[in-house]
Design an enzyme around this catalytic site. Structure first.
Site, PDB file in Angstrom:
ATOM      1  N   ARG A  68       0.320  65.037 -17.502  1.00 56.27           N
ATOM      2  CA  ARG A  68       0.857  64.263 -18.634  1.00 56.27           C
ATOM      3  C   ARG A  68       2.097  64.903 -19.239  1.00 56.27           C
ATOM      4  O   ARG A  68       3.057  64.217 -19.594  1.00 56.27           O
ATOM      5  CB  ARG A  68      -0.206  64.156 -19.748  1.00 56.27           C
ATOM      6  CG  ARG A  68      -1.287  63.183 -19.435  1.00 56.27           C
ATOM      7  CD  ARG A  68      -2.082  62.801 -20.676  1.00 56.27           C
ATOM      8  NE  ARG A  68      -3.274  62.106 -20.245  1.00 56.27           N
ATOM      9  CZ  ARG A  68      -3.298  60.851 -19.800  1.00 56.27           C
ATOM     10  NH1 ARG A  68      -2.191  60.119 -19.771  1.00 56.27           N
ATOM     11  NH2 ARG A  68      -4.408  60.307 -19.391  1.00 56.27           N
ATOM     12  N   HIS A 112      -1.736  46.905 -30.567  1.00 61.80           N
ATOM     13  CA  HIS A 112      -3.061  47.129 -29.977  1.00 61.80           C
ATOM     14  C   HIS A 112      -3.876  45.849 -30.169  1.00 61.80           C
ATOM     15  O   HIS A 112      -3.899  45.283 -31.263  1.00 61.80           O
ATOM     16  CB  HIS A 112      -3.748  48.309 -30.674  1.00 61.80           C
ATOM     17  CG  HIS A 112      -5.086  48.625 -30.085  1.00 61.80           C
ATOM     18  ND1 HIS A 112      -5.232  49.280 -28.883  1.00 61.80           N
ATOM     19  CD2 HIS A 112      -6.346  48.342 -30.512  1.00 61.80           C
ATOM     20  CE1 HIS A 112      -6.516  49.404 -28.605  1.00 61.80           C
ATOM     21  NE2 HIS A 112      -7.211  48.843 -29.576  1.00 61.80           N
ATOM     22  N   ASP A 148      -4.515  55.177 -31.195  1.00 56.97           N
ATOM     23  CA  ASP A 148      -4.783  53.907 -31.895  1.00 56.97           C
ATOM     24  C   ASP A 148      -5.176  54.102 -33.364  1.00 56.97           C
ATOM     25  O   ASP A 148      -6.008  53.369 -33.897  1.00 56.97           O
ATOM     26  CB  ASP A 148      -5.871  53.105 -31.154  1.00 56.97           C
ATOM     27  CG  ASP A 148      -5.464  52.746 -29.733  1.00 56.97           C
ATOM     28  OD1 ASP A 148      -4.249  52.630 -29.469  1.00 56.97           O
ATOM     29  OD2 ASP A 148      -6.360  52.596 -28.883  1.00 56.97           O
TER      30      ASP A 148
HETATM   31  C1  GAR Z   1      -1.205  43.268 -24.906  1.00 53.66           C
HETATM   32  O1  GAR Z   1      -2.368  42.528 -25.189  1.00 53.66           O
HETATM   33  C2  GAR Z   1      -1.171  44.530 -25.739  1.00 53.66           C
HETATM   34  O2  GAR Z   1      -1.710  44.361 -27.026  1.00 53.66           O
HETATM   35  C3  GAR Z   1      -2.032  45.451 -24.926  1.00 53.66           C
HETATM   36  O3  GAR Z   1      -1.703  45.181 -23.590  1.00 53.66           O
HETATM   37  C4  GAR Z   1      -1.259  43.821 -23.482  1.00 53.66           C
HETATM   38  C5  GAR Z   1       0.099  43.859 -22.842  1.00 53.66           C
HETATM   39  O4  GAR Z   1       0.526  42.563 -22.522  1.00 53.66           O
HETATM   40  N1  GAR Z   1      -1.820  46.814 -25.259  1.00 53.66           N
HETATM   41  C6  GAR Z   1      -2.770  47.742 -25.199  1.00 53.66           C
HETATM   42  O5  GAR Z   1      -3.905  47.517 -24.849  1.00 53.66           O
HETATM   43  C7  GAR Z   1      -2.314  49.127 -25.621  1.00 53.66           C
HETATM   44  N2  GAR Z   1      -3.424  49.996 -25.699  1.00 53.66           N
HETATM   45  P1  GAR Z   1       2.058  42.262 -22.246  1.00 53.66           P
HETATM   46  O6  GAR Z   1       2.493  43.259 -21.172  1.00 53.66           O
HETATM   47  O7  GAR Z   1       2.073  40.867 -21.724  1.00 53.66           O
HETATM   48  O8  GAR Z   1       2.821  42.433 -23.519  1.00 53.66           O
END
Ligand code: GAR
Length: 217
Positions: A68, A112, A148
């Site tokens: 990381r 989130h 988060d």
């Molecule tokens: C979204 O629902 C966002 O809230 C989530 O991933 C998706 C991405 O969609 N993020 C997380 O879970 C972060 N921990 P997208 O690529 O279509 O914007």
């Protein structure tokens, strides 16, 4: 007039939140320049959308780094080459090191897909269905080292319906995300957000729709 704000967005996949932000910025003529969209995966479909919308793209492949710390250092270098005022995490599916997060403290936002502090981590829609909650949603927050948990900018609530599957609930939340995130980013670039004692204050013009009205069914 305030100076243009430079924004770098980080994505890992589809990029629909990134697209919603780019669309809102163009439609509403934000004083913002989208310096780059950076992905940790060359296969992220969002990279194609970003390029089509005229935004430079970069890939820092997480698979190429042994740990990381080395990935985050390379990512930080790639981001800082664009000298952004704001880093927007838009579906960036990486756990970030403290050093990286602290470098962007107060200038990195995340969305989130839950009403934080409920349902941190992955599979938030499954977590919500398993918990039997009636209300679910999404949260935009500043990123801090604890996953988060950073200061909340805004949230949107959606109902959980009796017949919901993970997919139907995710789709309802995502639709709301596409309204929530552009607004929060716009507030940042308009310098309306300050963090006081770990909580976000939003300074809106007197005639603005109050944030409460943004909670949507
Ligand atoms: C979204 O629902 C966002 O809230 C989530 O991933 C998706 C991405 O969609 N993020 C997380 O879970 C972060 N921990 P997208 O690529 O279509 O914007």
């Amino acid at each position: 007039m305030r100076a243009m704000k430079r924004i770098v967005m980080l994505i890992s996949g589809r990029g629909s939140n990134m697209q919603a932000i780019l669309r809102a910025a163009a439609d509403e003529q934000w004083p913002a320049e989208f310096a780059a969209v950076i992905s940790n995966s060359a296969d992220a479909p969002g990279l194609v959308i970003a390029a089509e919308m005229g935004v430079p793209t970069r890939v820092v492949p997480s698979a190429d780094y042994p740990d990381r710390a080395s990935f985050d250092a390379a990512l930080q270098q790639a981001i800082d080459d664009f000298a952004p005022d704001l880093v927007v995490l838009a579906g960036f599916m990486r756990i970030l090191t403290d050093a990286f997060v602290l470098h962007y403290q107060g200038r990195m936002l995340n969305i989130h897909p839950s009403l934080l502090p409920s349902f941190v981590g992955m599979a938030t829609h499954r977590q919500a269905l398993q918990a039997g909650v009636r209300v679910h949603g999404a949260t935009v927050h500043f990123v801090t080292p604890k996953l988060d948990h950073g200061p909340i900018v805004s949230q949107v609530a959606v109902p959980v319906l009796p017949d919901d599957s993970e997919q139907s609930l995710a789709a309802r939340v995502l639709d709301s995300e596409h309204r929530l995130y552009p607004q929060a980013v716009r507030w940042f670039i308009e310098e309306r957000l300050t963090i006081v004692d770990g909580q976000v204050r939003i300074q809106l013009p007197v005639d603005a729709v109050p944030p409460q009205a943004l909670f949507s069914p």
